[in-house]
Design an enzyme around this catalytic site. Structure first.
Site, PDB file in Angstrom:
ATOM      1  NE  ARG A 106       0.160   1.192   3.419  1.00  0.00           N
ATOM      2  CZ  ARG A 106       1.102   2.086   3.638  1.00  0.00           C
ATOM      3  NH1 ARG A 106       2.388   1.732   3.637  1.00  0.00           N
ATOM      4  NH2 ARG A 106       0.831   3.360   3.862  1.00  0.00           N
ATOM      5  N   GLY A 107       0.257   2.394  -0.065  1.00  0.00           N
ATOM      6  CA  GLY A 107       1.040   3.623  -0.237  1.00  0.00           C
ATOM      7  C   GLY A 107       1.112   3.915  -1.728  1.00  0.00           C
ATOM      8  CB  ALA A 108       0.258   6.950  -3.673  1.00  0.00           C
ATOM      9  NE  ARG A 138      -6.412   0.971  -1.725  1.00  0.00           N
ATOM     10  CZ  ARG A 138      -5.579   1.393  -0.771  1.00  0.00           C
ATOM     11  NH1 ARG A 138      -4.391   0.810  -0.649  1.00  0.00           N
ATOM     12  NH2 ARG A 138      -5.902   2.355   0.062  1.00  0.00           N
ATOM     13  CD  GLN A 196      -3.181   2.459   6.879  1.00  0.00           C
ATOM     14  OE1 GLN A 196      -3.787   2.852   7.878  1.00  0.00           O
ATOM     15  NE2 GLN A 196      -3.757   2.387   5.707  1.00  0.00           N
ATOM     16  CG  ASP A 254      -2.986   8.237  -0.620  1.00  0.00           C
ATOM     17  OD1 ASP A 254      -2.412   7.156  -0.719  1.00  0.00           O
ATOM     18  OD2 ASP A 254      -3.125   8.829   0.467  1.00  0.00           O
ATOM     19  CG  ASN A 297      -2.300  11.679   3.213  1.00  0.00           C
ATOM     20  OD1 ASN A 297      -1.726  10.885   2.476  1.00  0.00           O
ATOM     21  ND2 ASN A 297      -1.998  11.792   4.493  1.00  0.00           N
ATOM     22  CE  LYS A 298      -5.117   5.555   4.486  1.00  0.00           C
ATOM     23  NZ  LYS A 298      -6.024   4.665   3.728  1.00  0.00           N
TER      24      LYS A 298
HETATM   25  O1  MRU Z   1      -4.490   3.199   2.181  1.00  0.00           O
HETATM   26  P1  MRU Z   1      -3.009   3.313   2.103  1.00  0.00           P
HETATM   27  O2  MRU Z   1      -2.255   2.764   3.266  1.00  0.00           O
HETATM   28  O3  MRU Z   1      -2.461   2.864   0.763  1.00  0.00           O
HETATM   29  O4  MRU Z   1      -2.834   4.889   2.150  1.00  0.00           O
HETATM   30  C1  MRU Z   1      -1.690   5.471   1.733  1.00  0.00           C
HETATM   31  C2  MRU Z   1      -1.025   6.108   2.838  1.00  0.00           C
HETATM   32  O5  MRU Z   1      -0.361   5.493   3.621  1.00  0.00           O
HETATM   33  C3  MRU Z   1      -1.127   7.515   3.009  1.00  0.00           C
HETATM   34  O6  MRU Z   1      -2.294   8.105   2.743  1.00  0.00           O
HETATM   35  C4  MRU Z   1       0.137   8.209   2.687  1.00  0.00           C
HETATM   36  O7  MRU Z   1       0.182   9.313   3.498  1.00  0.00           O
HETATM   37  C5  MRU Z   1       0.289   8.596   1.246  1.00  0.00           C
HETATM   38  S1  MRU Z   1       1.143   7.423   0.311  1.00  0.00           S
HETATM   39  C6  MRU Z   1       2.801   7.871   0.467  1.00  0.00           C
END
Ligand code: MRU
Length: 369
Positions: free
Chosen positions: A53-55, A90, A205, A246, A256-257
């Protein structure tokens, strides 16, 4: 970055030359283990179920997913089908589309018999580029952390208090991370820092990934419940915030999250700089108004109603924390309006989210391409 002292990346190709190995992030912080991806379905599942996960890492994993497909069916139709499966995994992280588009652009002109090698070479290039990009984000973010030392002194502290949300560390990328790249650079430079880590419900996370990787690198940190940040800011314990993104829109609105928006509001109210660190590949220039247009992923409600953790016997398990009769909602992201974001830290430099700042960023990123 290091795991138990050993240089490690989140994704790589195994010795057989085709299997893709990723860290299974659903097992952290309790177990460090990798999972082997052998087909495009494996790659799509790993993204959907958030083993990765993570963009930025989602983008690189999808690129390798196309490599796995190319081994089985390198035709245009085969790659297009894999593209469709991967892009549906996603909806919010725009690096997914960016990486897949870039792969197809490279592969289409290549003769079918040469596509497998070309695909692995293109995915490896993407991964290396991600590492270099994140390292550059770290370089550009370091002076902002150093500058916060004087804010800390004004507040009567000699340690810089930094707050982050979710995981935008090396686990969200191939290496270094986005929001945490400047943190690692600051730690390596010997700056006195302390990171407040939002636990980041529903999937935690922050508690399970950010805290784990900061500990591996020896960065002093404390995990806090998501609702704590505002209180810490009022008490003068936070000198700057850095989060990832993201997807960021052309007007500087930052997706973002979930929960990021509330932290940005609290930072604004307390006069604390709120920085967002991201690669240019996370900026969606096709979206003019982030608050109105960025699609927000809604995930299974069980991520809200159940929490994973280790019980007293050391067994990793999931427990329910919501009455079965209650409805739950699980929005994975929110959008912070540009006016609450002090600056964007990118591989091209630091830019304000004003209209002119976003124009400069667009020009800088075009020059780099
Ligand atoms: O749902 P996720 O864990 O894929 O979300 C991504 C993240 O961890 C964050 O939103 C993050 O700050 C951006 S990705 C570097």
């Amino acid at each position: 970055m290091k795991v138990h002292g050993v240089e490690t990346r989140t994704i790589g190709v195994a010795d057989d030359g085709f299997t893709v190995e990723v860290i299974d992030q659903t097992r952290l912080p309790f177990e460090f283990t990798t999972v082997a991806l052998k087909t495009v379905d494996d790659a799509a599942r790993a993204i959907r179920e958030m083993q990765v996960r993570g963009a930025p890492l989602i983008g690189v994993t999808a690129a390798y997913g196309l490599c796995l497909q190319a081994r089985l069916d390198p035709s245009d139709a085969g790659l297009d089908a894999a593209y469709a499966d991967l892009i549906a995994t996603r909806p919010t992280a725009v690096n997914l589309r960016w990486a897949l588009d870039r792969m197809l652009l490279k592969l289409r002109p290549v003769p079918i018999s040469e596509r497998v090698d070309a695909a692995y070479a293109a995915a490896a290039e993407l991964a290396e580029e991600d590492v270099a990009t994140c390292r550059a984000i770290g370089d550009h973010g370091l002076p902002l952390i150093a500058a916060a030392e004087s804010f800390a002194r004004d507040r009567g502290r000699d340690v810089i208090g930094l707050l982050t949300h979710c995981n935008a560390g090396w686990l969200a990328t191939v290496d270094w991370g986005t929001a945490l790249a400047p943190v690692y650079r600051a730690q390596d430079e010997g700056l006195p820092i302390h990171v407040w880590v939002d636990e980041t419900r529903p999937r935690n996370q922050g508690a399970s990934l950010t805290a784990w990787e900061l500990a591996q690198h020896g960065v002093p940190h404390t995990v806090i419940a998501d609702n704590t940040g505002g209180h810490l800011m009022q008490k003068g314990l936070v000198d700057l915030c850095i989060t990832g993104s993201d997807r960021t829109a052309a007007n500087g609105d930052v997706c973002n999250k979930i929960g990021t928006y509330l932290k940005a509001l609290a930072a604004y109210d307390n006069g604390i700089p709120f920085y967002v660190a991201l690669p240019c590949s996370t900026i969606d220039w096709e979206i003019a108004d982030g608050c109105a247009e960025i699609p927000i992923e809604e995930r299974d409600g069980q991520e809200m109603s159940r929490v994973a953790g280790m019980d007293e016997s050391g067994k990793v398990t999931r427990v329910q924390v919501v009455a079965s009769e209650s409805a739950v909602a699980n929005y994975a992201f929110d959008v912070t309006p540009a006016r609450l974001v002090t600056s964007l830290i990118t591989e091209c430099g630091v830019f304000s989210t004003s209209v002119s700042g976003m124009r400069e960023l667009y020009a800088a990123r075009t020059r780099e391409e």
